[in-house]
Design an enzyme around this catalytic site. Structure first.
Site, PDB file in Angstrom:
ATOM      1  N   LYS A 187       0.844  -1.212   0.000  1.00  0.00           N
ATOM      2  CA  LYS A 187       0.000   0.000   0.000  1.00  0.00           C
ATOM      3  C   LYS A 187       0.873   1.253   0.000  1.00  0.00           C
ATOM      4  CE  LYS A 187      -1.702   1.547   4.048  1.00  0.00           C
ATOM      5  NZ  LYS A 187      -1.383   2.933   4.396  1.00  0.00           N
ATOM      6  N   ASN A 188       1.919   1.256   0.830  1.00  0.00           N
ATOM      7  CA  ASN A 188       2.696   2.493   1.000  1.00  0.00           C
ATOM      8  C   ASN A 188       3.684   2.749  -0.123  1.00  0.00           C
ATOM      9  OD1 ASN A 188       1.180   2.911   3.216  1.00  0.00           O
ATOM     10  ND2 ASN A 188       2.747   2.301   4.694  1.00  0.00           N
ATOM     11  N   ARG A 242      -4.942  10.634   3.642  1.00  0.00           N
ATOM     12  CA  ARG A 242      -3.908  11.669   3.849  1.00  0.00           C
ATOM     13  C   ARG A 242      -2.905  11.646   2.714  1.00  0.00           C
ATOM     14  NH1 ARG A 242      -1.417  13.234   8.093  1.00  0.00           N
ATOM     15  NH2 ARG A 242       0.654  12.833   7.328  1.00  0.00           N
ATOM     16  N   CYS A 280      -3.868  12.130  12.600  1.00  0.00           N
ATOM     17  CA  CYS A 280      -4.266  10.739  12.431  1.00  0.00           C
ATOM     18  C   CYS A 280      -4.407  10.169  13.835  1.00  0.00           C
ATOM     19  CB  CYS A 280      -3.168  10.030  11.640  1.00  0.00           C
ATOM     20  SG  CYS A 280      -3.637   8.394  11.184  1.00  0.00           S
ATOM     21  N   ARG A 329       1.119  14.110  12.953  1.00  0.00           N
ATOM     22  CA  ARG A 329       1.461  13.971  11.522  1.00  0.00           C
ATOM     23  C   ARG A 329       1.755  15.323  10.846  1.00  0.00           C
ATOM     24  NH1 ARG A 329      -0.551   8.843  10.239  1.00  0.00           N
ATOM     25  NH2 ARG A 329       1.064   8.670   8.656  1.00  0.00           N
ATOM     26  N   PRO A 330       2.717  16.097  11.338  1.00  0.00           N
ATOM     27  CA  PRO A 330       3.048  17.380  10.701  1.00  0.00           C
ATOM     28  C   PRO A 330       3.625  17.162   9.300  1.00  0.00           C
ATOM     29  CG  PRO A 330       4.729  16.806  12.306  1.00  0.00           C
ATOM     30  CD  PRO A 330       3.637  15.772  12.447  1.00  0.00           C
ATOM     31  N   ILE A 331       3.628  18.228   8.489  1.00  0.00           N
ATOM     32  CA  ILE A 331       4.260  18.123   7.153  1.00  0.00           C
ATOM     33  C   ILE A 331       5.297  19.221   6.946  1.00  0.00           C
ATOM     34  CG2 ILE A 331       2.285  16.941   6.089  1.00  0.00           C
ATOM     35  CD1 ILE A 331       1.532  19.616   4.798  1.00  0.00           C
ATOM     36  N   ASP A 332       5.897  19.687   8.049  1.00  0.00           N
ATOM     37  CA  ASP A 332       6.895  20.759   7.943  1.00  0.00           C
ATOM     38  C   ASP A 332       8.101  20.367   7.088  1.00  0.00           C
ATOM     39  OD1 ASP A 332       7.172  19.033  10.350  1.00  0.00           O
ATOM     40  OD2 ASP A 332       9.096  20.043  10.497  1.00  0.00           O
ATOM     41  N   GLN A 333       8.487  19.104   7.117  1.00  0.00           N
ATOM     42  CA  GLN A 333       9.656  18.677   6.325  1.00  0.00           C
ATOM     43  C   GLN A 333       9.328  18.606   4.834  1.00  0.00           C
ATOM     44  OE1 GLN A 333      12.824  18.178   7.837  1.00  0.00           O
ATOM     45  NE2 GLN A 333      11.579  19.272   9.360  1.00  0.00           N
ATOM     46  N   ASP A 354       4.915   0.300  12.006  1.00  0.00           N
ATOM     47  CA  ASP A 354       3.634  -0.287  11.565  1.00  0.00           C
ATOM     48  C   ASP A 354       3.468  -1.730  12.017  1.00  0.00           C
ATOM     49  OD1 ASP A 354       3.484   1.439   8.355  1.00  0.00           O
ATOM     50  OD2 ASP A 354       3.128   2.079  10.406  1.00  0.00           O
ATOM     51  N   ILE A 360       8.706   6.522  16.809  1.00  0.00           N
ATOM     52  CA  ILE A 360       8.316   7.278  15.618  1.00  0.00           C
ATOM     53  C   ILE A 360       7.100   8.161  15.874  1.00  0.00           C
ATOM     54  CG2 ILE A 360       7.661   7.110  13.182  1.00  0.00           C
ATOM     55  CD1 ILE A 360      10.423   5.940  13.638  1.00  0.00           C
ATOM     56  N   ARG A 365      -8.584  -0.262   5.082  1.00  0.00           N
ATOM     57  CA  ARG A 365      -7.783   0.749   4.376  1.00  0.00           C
ATOM     58  C   ARG A 365      -6.515   0.126   3.818  1.00  0.00           C
ATOM     59  NH1 ARG A 365      -6.169   5.607   7.906  1.00  0.00           N
ATOM     60  NH2 ARG A 365      -4.887   5.809   6.050  1.00  0.00           N
TER      61      ARG A 365
HETATM   62  C1  EPZ Z   1       4.396   6.695   6.395  1.00  0.00           C
HETATM   63  O1  EPZ Z   1       3.731   7.756   7.063  1.00  0.00           O
HETATM   64  C2  EPZ Z   1       3.417   5.554   6.346  1.00  0.00           C
HETATM   65  N1  EPZ Z   1       2.247   5.953   5.588  1.00  0.00           N
HETATM   66  C3  EPZ Z   1       3.008   5.135   7.758  1.00  0.00           C
HETATM   67  O2  EPZ Z   1       2.202   3.959   7.622  1.00  0.00           O
HETATM   68  C4  EPZ Z   1       4.260   4.750   8.537  1.00  0.00           C
HETATM   69  O3  EPZ Z   1       3.885   4.476   9.874  1.00  0.00           O
HETATM   70  C5  EPZ Z   1       5.276   5.902   8.508  1.00  0.00           C
HETATM   71  O4  EPZ Z   1       5.553   6.276   7.136  1.00  0.00           O
HETATM   72  C6  EPZ Z   1       6.596   5.520   9.163  1.00  0.00           C
HETATM   73  O5  EPZ Z   1       7.145   4.430   8.507  1.00  0.00           O
HETATM   74  C7  EPZ Z   1       2.332   5.921   4.236  1.00  0.00           C
HETATM   75  O6  EPZ Z   1       3.359   5.586   3.679  1.00  0.00           O
HETATM   76  C8  EPZ Z   1       1.091   6.308   3.494  1.00  0.00           C
HETATM   77  P1  EPZ Z   1       6.829   9.827   8.372  1.00  0.00           P
HETATM   78  P2  EPZ Z   1       4.397   9.230   7.055  1.00  0.00           P
HETATM   79  O7  EPZ Z   1       6.771  11.117   7.667  1.00  0.00           O
HETATM   80  O8  EPZ Z   1       5.132   9.441   5.788  1.00  0.00           O
HETATM   81  C9  EPZ Z   1       7.541  13.088  11.739  1.00  0.00           C
HETATM   82  C10 EPZ Z   1       0.285   2.660   7.756  1.00  0.00           C
HETATM   83  O9  EPZ Z   1      -0.129   2.016   8.729  1.00  0.00           O
HETATM   84  N2  EPZ Z   1       7.393  14.071  10.669  1.00  0.00           N
HETATM   85  O10 EPZ Z   1       7.924   8.866   8.060  1.00  0.00           O
HETATM   86  O11 EPZ Z   1       3.363  10.213   7.440  1.00  0.00           O
HETATM   87  C11 EPZ Z   1       6.245  12.352  12.039  1.00  0.00           C
HETATM   88  O12 EPZ Z   1       5.463  13.102  12.946  1.00  0.00           O
HETATM   89  C12 EPZ Z   1       0.808   4.057   7.962  1.00  0.00           C
HETATM   90  O13 EPZ Z   1       0.355   2.209   6.572  1.00  0.00           O
HETATM   91  C13 EPZ Z   1       7.662  15.416  10.949  1.00  0.00           C
HETATM   92  O14 EPZ Z   1       7.998  15.775  12.067  1.00  0.00           O
HETATM   93  O15 EPZ Z   1       5.448   9.073   8.250  1.00  0.00           O
HETATM   94  C14 EPZ Z   1       6.736  11.067  12.638  1.00  0.00           C
HETATM   95  O16 EPZ Z   1       7.029  11.284  14.001  1.00  0.00           O
HETATM   96  C15 EPZ Z   1       0.584   4.529   9.391  1.00  0.00           C
HETATM   97  N3  EPZ Z   1       7.543  16.325   9.947  1.00  0.00           N
HETATM   98  C16 EPZ Z   1       8.037  10.799  11.897  1.00  0.00           C
HETATM   99  O17 EPZ Z   1       8.411  12.048  11.302  1.00  0.00           O
HETATM  100  C17 EPZ Z   1       7.178  15.957   8.666  1.00  0.00           C
HETATM  101  O18 EPZ Z   1       7.108  16.842   7.795  1.00  0.00           O
HETATM  102  C18 EPZ Z   1       7.933   9.776  10.776  1.00  0.00           C
HETATM  103  O19 EPZ Z   1       6.828  10.136   9.968  1.00  0.00           O
HETATM  104  C19 EPZ Z   1       6.915  14.600   8.416  1.00  0.00           C
HETATM  105  C20 EPZ Z   1       7.034  13.673   9.430  1.00  0.00           C
END
Ligand code: EPZ
Length: 430
Positions: A22-23, A93, A117, A122-126, A305, A327, A397
């Site tokens: 899925k991811n 998302r 979520c 789930r911020p998107i600052d990066q 996950d 995480i 999902r």
């Molecule tokens: C992806 O989410 C996956 N989703 C998640 O799977 C998975 O848990 C996660 O990666 C970690 O492996 C999809 O791929 C659709 P991240 P993502 O950005 O990209 C912080 C599932 O069950 N962060 O790697 O949103 C964040 O808060 C889902 O299939 C920032 O601070 O995860 C977290 O603490 C659940 N700023 C850490 O980084 C940002 O801009 C990792 O998040 C982005 C993230």
């Protein structure tokens, strides 16, 4: 409201085919719009998240045709708008992957901001930091994020946290920027590599995916491609731990064992026998489970996950185990549900201290999120007696035909929608 009715106690035995990741499918489907030519994607899982993303793509004029249940034909030449409507993004998302794709191709995009979520803020600052480094102007107003660039120019970007989504979203925008982009502290997950391979199959120039430094030389145009998505590491891991939890013997087929190494290592630590061949892994749990400690980490560490799933197994393992979630900040919401089944777990901050018990007893539970929902089903399958799991739309999902795959392994589980169907199930399983 659909629920799962479960009668626990049967060891799960047999083989199960693992579907597409899925991811990996989500960013690859989004990236398919970056060319005006036709793209064919195979091994797309038929789950709510991928179908919701395809719906969001159609809403902006992308041609989407399912050639069969797992093969999608896409053409992004007729896209008429760059605004993804909020009722669609609320469903998924990962629609924000369309920002990276449209930014790369059209230098502009607008998407309603995804909500938080159930597992954290789930911020998107990066994501924003990466796009701005490429010359994008990002505005957040009225619940929408809009991104616009006169020109996208390559840059040297340091991620402050290892982020799958940000690595993917910046990679897509940089693929069609002018010059070279370097992403430092990049995520190394298999689905990041799969997207890079897909973009390269369309003519992009991306090197280093799977390491923490990804180098991208922008190209002006991407072309057609036929691509097959990798198997789902987390679906495979979920069934592998289902063998451990039910004292069963399960072979997951059509997998890439390398992607499962951290999961295999933990199964061996708690007393399972695991044997891997080139595209399958067999897990046998014939001995009582023993405790261990686990900390979730970015790939190749133990996946976040898989955290609820290993916690369910540790809840039945002799001794005291410690699970540390490094995480996300709110990924233990399933613990209260598990406690209703007799588990002995104490959560302190991002750590769960688990004292193994001899057995779980059946109870009524609610799935708090996708992976925790699957883990609670596993607990029900291991428990003595009868369980119900609510809110199974979370599970749907990310898991295709979840109950059917479990039934094929001997599980007594059914999707039910009414009291009558529950009584019928109870009569059938006795
Ligand atoms: C992806 O989410 C996956 N989703 C998640 O799977 C998975 O848990 C996660 O990666 C970690 O492996 C999809 O791929 C659709 P991240 P993502 O950005 O990209 C912080 C599932 O069950 N962060 O790697 O949103 C964040 O808060 C889902 O299939 C920032 O601070 O995860 C977290 O603490 C659940 N700023 C850490 O980084 C940002 O801009 C990792 O998040 C982005 C993230």
């Amino acid at each position: 409201m659909e629920q799962y009715a479960i009668k626990g106690g049967n060891p799960l035995v047999g083989e199960v085919e693992i579907g597409g990741a899925k991811n990996a499918a989500l960013p690859i489907l989004a990236a398919a719009i970056m060319t005006d030519e036709t793209v064919i994607i195979e091994n797309v899982p038929d789950v709510r998240d991928t179908n919701a993303l395809l719906q969001a793509m159609e809403s902006i004029g992308v041609y989407v045709e399912k050639l069969d249940r797992h093969t999608v034909k896409i053409n992004g030449s007729q896209i008429h708008g760059h605004v993804i409507k909020d009722e669609l993004i609320k469903k998924i998302r990962a629609s924000y992957y369309l920002i990276g794709a449209m930014l790369g191709k059209y230098k502009e995009a607008e998407v309603v901001l995804p909500g938080g979520c159930n597992i954290g803020s789930r911020p998107i600052d990066q994501h924003i930091k990466g796009w701005e480094a490429l010359g994008t102007k990002v505005d957040i107003a009225h619940g929408s994020i809009s991104a616009k660039a006169e020109v996208l120019k390559g840059n040297h970007i340091y991620m402050d946290v290892v982020s799958v989504g940000a690595t993917i979203n910046v990679m897509m925008a940089a693929a069609m920027a002018e010059g070279q982009t370097v992403i430092e502290n990049a995520a190394k997950e298999p689905h990041v590599v799969d997207l890079a391979n897909f973009l390269n199959s369309m003519g992009a120039n991306i090197k280093g995916a799977g390491t923490d430094v990804i180098r991208i030389k922008g190209v002006t145009k991407l072309h057609k491609s036929e691509y097959t998505i990798i198997p789902d590491q987390i679906e495979a891991g979920t069934f592998m731990f289902a063998a451990a939890v039910t004292k069963g013997d399960i072979t997951v087929k059509n997998v890439i064992p390398k992607h499962l190494e951290s999961i295999t290592a933990k199964l061996i630590e708690i007393g399972c026998e695991v044997e891997a061949s080139d595209d399958a892994v067999r897990v046998v749990a014939s001995k009582p489970l023993v405790h261990t400690h686990v900390k979730t980490l970015p790939y190749p560490g133990f996946p976040t996950d898989m955290q609820p799933q290993i916690a369910v197994a540790l809840g039945l393992s002799r001794g005291t185990s410690i699970v540390t979630e490094s995480i996300f900040e709110n990924r233990f919401r399933y613990v209260d549900e598990l406690t209703r089944m007799g588990a002995s777990i104490k959560v302190e901050g991002n750590t769960a201290i688990i004292n193994g018990v001899d057995k779980y007893t059946g109870a009524s539970m609610s799935a708090p999120d996708l992976r925790a929902g699957a883990a609670l089903v596993m607990a029900g399958l291991a428990a003595e007696g009868f369980s119900m799991v609510d809110d199974i739309h979370y599970i749907q999902r990310g898991y295709e035909d979840f109950e059917m795959k479990l039934q094929s392994l001997g599980a007594q589980i059914e999707k039910v929608e009414s009291e009558r169907e529950i009584q019928k199930f109870k009569l059938k399983v006795g």
